[in-house]
Design a protein around this motif. Structure first.
Motif, mmCIF file in Angstrom:
data_model
loop_
_atom_site.group_PDB
_atom_site.id
_atom_site.type_symbol
_atom_site.label_atom_id
_atom_site.label_comp_id
_atom_site.label_asym_id
_atom_site.label_seq_id
_atom_site.Cartn_x
_atom_site.Cartn_y
_atom_site.Cartn_z
ATOM 1 N N ILE A 149 0.913 -1.017 -0.107
ATOM 2 C CA ILE A 149 -0.039 0.015 -0.021
ATOM 3 C C ILE A 149 0.864 1.265 -0.007
ATOM 4 N N VAL A 172 -8.140 0.824 3.244
ATOM 5 C CA VAL A 172 -7.089 0.122 3.919
ATOM 6 C C VAL A 172 -7.575 -1.269 3.994
ATOM 7 N N ILE A 189 3.195 -1.430 4.239
ATOM 8 C CA ILE A 189 2.413 -0.024 3.914
ATOM 9 C C ILE A 189 3.512 1.102 4.186
ATOM 10 N N LEU A 196 -1.710 7.928 3.193
ATOM 11 C CA LEU A 196 -2.936 7.494 4.075
ATOM 12 C C LEU A 196 -3.615 8.921 4.694
ATOM 13 N N MET A 201 -5.382 3.706 9.402
ATOM 14 C CA MET A 201 -4.945 2.272 9.941
ATOM 15 C C MET A 201 -5.769 1.642 10.966
#
Length: 295
Positions: A149, A172, A189, A196, A201
């Motif tokens: 990611i 996510v 990630i 993000l 998360m």
């Protein structure tokens, strides 16, 4: 995207969600209704979805979501009349990010628990993204199917994933679930602001957190806590922020690794993070030797 989709989710009833997360269900007799996905944008709604009304979103989107096939909606208690007008059952709650992360993970089948989750952080977003690529390559060299990611390029094994960045909680969880379904053993990630959103998360348990920064003990602890606080993941309290160390640097020195000093530092971080995850030193040395022979 903003969706946890049916193809990678488990079916849950509204009664389970209401009782497990402390939501109110209206009407109460709809507790047997099953939802198969969760979405917080109308474009992502599929038949069987639980549609979550984002904070500040127009309540008129509820009817749009229902028209697209939503079986239920999640709204603040103040919007119960609007939810009733939409014609489907409503879960009433003002869910915080932690609860939303847990709910999304639950519906997705807790995909983070099926893989080793590696997160790279730091002060330079581009460097963090480059470190993610190097770590993913190294884990693959060790024989692990890997998912990534990162706004520099997300992928599930060899398949590129089209994403719209920065990612939120549902994005996510969706990506983790896709990679888990594809057979990924490790997930890497990039914890940076381009990749993000804050809190993205939530509901993710991280196994290894690393940074290429040169930090003392106090600075490492501060970076770990600030990264955890910003993005919302959980990590074992006994864990530390992994950085390049003498052992990882020594192993890099035995390989005559290409890429100059910065390339060697990135490989050193990848080695240190693999060691922290429990990979045997002999396996790392063998992988480095094979890599050298293939150059």
């Amino acid at each position: 995207m903003s969706v946890v989709s049916e193809s990678i989710s488990r079916r849950v009833t509204l009664g389970y969600i209401a009782s497990h997360y402390g939501f109110e269900l209206e009407p109460s007799f709809s507790d047997g209704v099953t939802v198969t996905s969760i979405a917080d944008s109308t474009d992502s709604v599929r038949p069987g979805a639980l549609y979550v009304l984002r904070s500040g979103a127009d309540p008129s989107t509820l009817s749009v979501a229902v028209a697209r096939g939503a079986y239920a909606v999640l709204v603040p208690p103040s919007l119960v009349s609007e939810a009733q007008s939409a014609g489907v059952p409503a879960l009433l709650a003002t869910a915080d990010p932690e609860t939303m992360g847990a709910l999304a993970s639950d519906i997705a089948g807790t995909p983070a628990n099926t893989m080793a989750v590696f997160v790279v952080c730091g002060d330079d977003d581009e460097e963090v993204q480059a470190d993610v690529v190097r770590l993913a390559d190294f884990l693959h060299m060790l024989g692990n199917p890997v998912g990534i990611i990162s706004c520099a390029g997300s992928s599930s094994l060899e398949r590129e994933l089209e994403m719209t960045y920065p990612l939120g909680i549902l994005d996510v969880q969706h990506t983790l679930a896709v990679c888990s379904e594809d057979g990924a053993a490790a997930m890497v990630i990039s914890a940076d602001n381009e990749t993000l959103r804050s809190g993205a998360m939530e509901g993710v348990s991280v196994d290894v957190l690393g940074s290429i920064e040169t930090l003392n003990t106090a600075q490492s602890a501060a970076m770990l806590e600030s990264t955890r606080s910003r993005y919302g993941f959980t990590i074992d309290e006994r864990k530390r922020l992994v950085t390049c160390d003498e052992e990882s640097s020594w192993l890099v020195g035995q390989t005559a690794a290409a890429g100059g000093i910065q390339g060697q530092r990135r490989l050193s971080l990848a080695i240190a993070m693999a060691l922290d995850a429990g990979v045997r030193r002999s396996n790392i040395r063998n992988a480095l030797r094979v890599s050298k022979e293939m150059q």
